[in-house]
Design a protein around this motif. Structure first.
Motif, PDB file in Angstrom:
ATOM      1  N   MET A   1       0.816  -1.197   0.000  1.00 45.80           N
ATOM      2  CA  MET A   1       0.000   0.000   0.000  1.00 45.80           C
ATOM      3  C   MET A   1       0.864   1.267   0.000  1.00 45.80           C
ATOM      4  SD  MET A   1      -3.040  -1.243   2.575  1.00 45.80           S
ATOM      5  CE  MET A   1      -3.822   0.323   2.579  1.00 45.80           C
ATOM      6  N   GLY A   2       2.197   1.115   0.046  1.00 48.76           N
ATOM      7  CA  GLY A   2       3.055   2.288  -0.038  1.00 48.76           C
ATOM      8  C   GLY A   2       3.434   2.916   1.285  1.00 48.76           C
ATOM      9  N   TYR A   3       3.150   2.228   2.409  1.00 47.54           N
ATOM     10  CA  TYR A   3       3.448   2.774   3.724  1.00 47.54           C
ATOM     11  C   TYR A   3       4.172   1.746   4.578  1.00 47.54           C
ATOM     12  CZ  TYR A   3       0.189   6.501   2.603  1.00 47.54           C
ATOM     13  OH  TYR A   3      -0.424   7.559   2.006  1.00 47.54           O
ATOM     14  N   VAL A   4       4.896   2.242   5.595  1.00 45.78           N
ATOM     15  CA  VAL A   4       5.491   1.400   6.623  1.00 45.78           C
ATOM     16  C   VAL A   4       5.011   1.931   7.972  1.00 45.78           C
ATOM     17  CG1 VAL A   4       7.529   0.794   5.276  1.00 45.78           C
ATOM     18  CG2 VAL A   4       7.607   2.783   6.766  1.00 45.78           C
ATOM     19  N   ILE A   5       5.013   1.061   8.982  1.00 50.22           N
ATOM     20  CA  ILE A   5       4.640   1.473  10.333  1.00 50.22           C
ATOM     21  C   ILE A   5       5.918   1.708  11.128  1.00 50.22           C
ATOM     22  CG2 ILE A   5       3.484   0.816  12.471  1.00 50.22           C
ATOM     23  CD1 ILE A   5       1.621  -0.931  10.747  1.00 50.22           C
ATOM     24  N   LYS A   6       6.038   2.871  11.735  1.00 51.08           N
ATOM     25  CA  LYS A   6       7.191   3.223  12.563  1.00 51.08           C
ATOM     26  C   LYS A   6       6.697   3.809  13.878  1.00 51.08           C
ATOM     27  CE  LYS A   6      10.581   2.313   9.736  1.00 51.08           C
ATOM     28  NZ  LYS A   6      11.630   1.370  10.070  1.00 51.08           N
ATOM     29  N   LEU A   7       7.445   3.530  14.946  1.00 48.90           N
ATOM     30  CA  LEU A   7       7.155   4.144  16.231  1.00 48.90           C
ATOM     31  C   LEU A   7       7.866   5.498  16.249  1.00 48.90           C
ATOM     32  CD1 LEU A   7       5.824   3.830  18.999  1.00 48.90           C
ATOM     33  CD2 LEU A   7       7.983   2.875  19.818  1.00 48.90           C
ATOM     34  N   LEU A   8       7.096   6.577  16.330  1.00 49.33           N
ATOM     35  CA  LEU A   8       7.655   7.925  16.275  1.00 49.33           C
ATOM     36  C   LEU A   8       7.526   8.635  17.613  1.00 49.33           C
ATOM     37  CD1 LEU A   8       6.251   9.298  12.898  1.00 49.33           C
ATOM     38  CD2 LEU A   8       8.411   8.127  13.315  1.00 49.33           C
ATOM     39  N   ALA A   9       8.562   9.358  17.988  1.00 50.51           N
ATOM     40  CA  ALA A   9       8.507  10.312  19.089  1.00 50.51           C
ATOM     41  C   ALA A   9       8.485  11.678  18.424  1.00 50.51           C
ATOM     42  CB  ALA A   9       9.719  10.170  19.993  1.00 50.51           C
ATOM     43  N   ILE A  10       7.472  12.452  18.703  1.00 47.01           N
ATOM     44  CA  ILE A  10       7.283  13.740  18.034  1.00 47.01           C
ATOM     45  C   ILE A  10       7.250  14.843  19.080  1.00 47.01           C
ATOM     46  CG2 ILE A  10       5.715  15.107  16.606  1.00 47.01           C
ATOM     47  CD1 ILE A  10       4.737  12.429  15.429  1.00 47.01           C
ATOM     48  N   ALA A  11       8.033  15.884  18.849  1.00 47.32           N
ATOM     49  CA  ALA A  11       8.020  17.058  19.730  1.00 47.32           C
ATOM     50  C   ALA A  11       7.888  18.300  18.857  1.00 47.32           C
ATOM     51  CB  ALA A  11       9.296  17.123  20.555  1.00 47.32           C
ATOM     52  N   ARG A  12       7.134  19.255  19.332  1.00 47.88           N
ATOM     53  CA  ARG A  12       6.983  20.522  18.613  1.00 47.88           C
ATOM     54  C   ARG A  12       6.629  21.619  19.595  1.00 47.88           C
ATOM     55  NH1 ARG A  12       2.037  19.446  14.687  1.00 47.88           N
ATOM     56  NH2 ARG A  12       3.258  17.596  14.397  1.00 47.88           N
ATOM     57  N   ARG A  13       6.873  22.845  19.170  1.00 48.42           N
ATOM     58  CA  ARG A  13       6.527  23.995  19.989  1.00 48.42           C
ATOM     59  C   ARG A  13       5.060  24.304  19.775  1.00 48.42           C
ATOM     60  NH1 ARG A  13      10.525  28.455  19.102  1.00 48.42           N
ATOM     61  NH2 ARG A  13      11.738  27.025  20.349  1.00 48.42           N
ATOM     62  N   GLY A  14       4.318  24.359  20.871  1.00 49.89           N
ATOM     63  CA  GLY A  14       2.884  24.624  20.797  1.00 49.89           C
ATOM     64  C   GLY A  14       2.553  26.044  21.199  1.00 49.89           C
TER      65      GLY A  14
END
Length: 74
Positions: A1-14
């Protein structure tokens, strides 16, 4: 389907300069640079106003790459 599953840690300024952080599984397009990070490798993908996109990539997951003295940096 064109995707892979990855465990992501996401941080951003809110709002109000607060840091928002979360960790969760995510679908990534197979064309995204993080899609091919596997095995004992980790990566950090940074997107910013001053740097556009940067990815740091290297060994660091698992007992062998992190604990074996000849594999350590420095």
């Amino acid at each position: 389907m064109g995707y892979v599953i990855k465990l992501l840690a996401i941080a951003r300024r809110g709002e109000g300069n607060r840091i928002e952080a979360r960790v969760h599984p995510a679908l990534l397009s197979k064309t995204h640079p993080l899609a091919n990070v596997n095995g004992p490798f980790n990566a950090i993908f940074v997107r910013g106003e001053g740097c556009d996109e940067i990815m740091l990539y290297g060994r660091g997951a698992g007992a062998w790459p992190t604990a074996w003295p000849s594999r350590r940096c420095g």
